[in-house]
Design a protein around this motif. Structure first.
Motif, PDB file in Angstrom:
ATOM      1  N   ARG A  30       1.641   2.970  -3.416  1.00  0.00           N
ATOM      2  CA  ARG A  30       0.272   3.662  -4.096  1.00  0.00           C
ATOM      3  C   ARG A  30       0.464   5.036  -3.995  1.00  0.00           C
ATOM      4  O   ARG A  30      -0.377   5.971  -4.430  1.00  0.00           O
ATOM      5  CB  ARG A  30      -0.954   3.085  -3.605  1.00  0.00           C
ATOM      6  CG  ARG A  30      -1.410   1.744  -4.168  1.00  0.00           C
ATOM      7  CD  ARG A  30      -2.970   1.283  -3.777  1.00  0.00           C
ATOM      8  NE  ARG A  30      -2.907  -0.052  -3.961  1.00  0.00           N
ATOM      9  CZ  ARG A  30      -3.490  -0.785  -3.023  1.00  0.00           C
ATOM     10  NH1 ARG A  30      -4.126  -0.350  -2.099  1.00  0.00           N
ATOM     11  NH2 ARG A  30      -3.537  -1.901  -3.417  1.00  0.00           N
ATOM     12  N   ASP A  56      -6.234   0.802   4.546  1.00  0.00           N
ATOM     13  CA  ASP A  56      -5.103   0.399   4.359  1.00  0.00           C
ATOM     14  C   ASP A  56      -4.641  -1.119   5.140  1.00  0.00           C
ATOM     15  O   ASP A  56      -4.232  -1.971   4.508  1.00  0.00           O
ATOM     16  CB  ASP A  56      -3.923   1.494   4.341  1.00  0.00           C
ATOM     17  CG  ASP A  56      -3.903   2.514   3.548  1.00  0.00           C
ATOM     18  OD1 ASP A  56      -4.441   2.131   2.323  1.00  0.00           O
ATOM     19  OD2 ASP A  56      -3.059   3.241   3.577  1.00  0.00           O
ATOM     20  N   THR A  59       0.939  -1.293  -0.001  1.00  0.00           N
ATOM     21  CA  THR A  59       0.146   0.079  -0.055  1.00  0.00           C
ATOM     22  C   THR A  59       0.897   1.181  -0.048  1.00  0.00           C
ATOM     23  O   THR A  59       0.359   2.289  -0.622  1.00  0.00           O
ATOM     24  CB  THR A  59      -0.903   0.096   1.157  1.00  0.00           C
ATOM     25  OG1 THR A  59      -0.097  -0.072   2.389  1.00  0.00           O
ATOM     26  CG2 THR A  59      -2.064  -1.182   1.207  1.00  0.00           C
TER      27      THR A  59
END
Length: 163
Positions: A37, A132, A34
């Motif tokens: 990103r 997340d 994550t």
């Protein structure tokens, strides 16, 4: 913690030994996908790689040594960024939880619709922060399960990982 151990031939004599507490075992570090990103994380990693190659990239340095050293630098950057991200997320969660409690208290006493809308917005922000962590928690076991499995499972793991 102390244990008394009598000698087998003389029951009156004992030995006291203080055992040290067992050390805490740490989980190995894993890359949180994550983080990739976030554009600022990608930019910081790119800057770290280019800085490393500028300093250490000479023609007489073996590529394998350069690659291993660069992996170490990148891992260190990711660990630092992950720790900073986790700290900021925890602080923001704590702040939002305190704000939500205060808004719940105010809404309980006043019943104002404006306070209710603020409370809902705060709860939505809090839920977004947890996304997340939840996504990582769901993806990680599936990935590990299918990688350990047979070749068909490996194909499925790569498909799940790519999502």
């Amino acid at each position: 913690m102390q244990h008394r151990c009598p000698f087998w031939d003389h029951a009156a004599k004992t030995v006291d030994k203080a055992l040290p507490p067992t050390p805490h075992t740490y989980q190995p570090w894993h890359l949180r996908e994550t983080l990739l990103r976030k554009t600022e994380v990608v930019q910081q990693i790119t800057t770290a790689i280019s800085g490393f190659l500028t300093i250490n990239g000479s023609p007489d340095t073996p590529i394998s040594l350069l690659g291993d050293a660069m992996k170490t630098v990148i891992r260190g950057e990711f660990i630092t960024l992950s720790a900073d991200h986790n700290k900021a997320r925890k602080e923001q969660c704590t702040s939002l939880q305190a704000q939500a409690q205060e808004l719940e208290h105010i809404h309980h006493h006043t019943g104002a619709s404006r306070v209710w809308r603020q409370l809902e917005a705060t709860r939505k922000q809090l839920a977004g922060l947890d996304m997340d962590r939840v996504e990582y928690s769901l993806r990680r076991p599936k990935h590990l399960f299918y990688i350990v499995d047979d070749k068909n499972g490996l194909f499925l793991a790569n498909k799940l990982y790519a999502q």
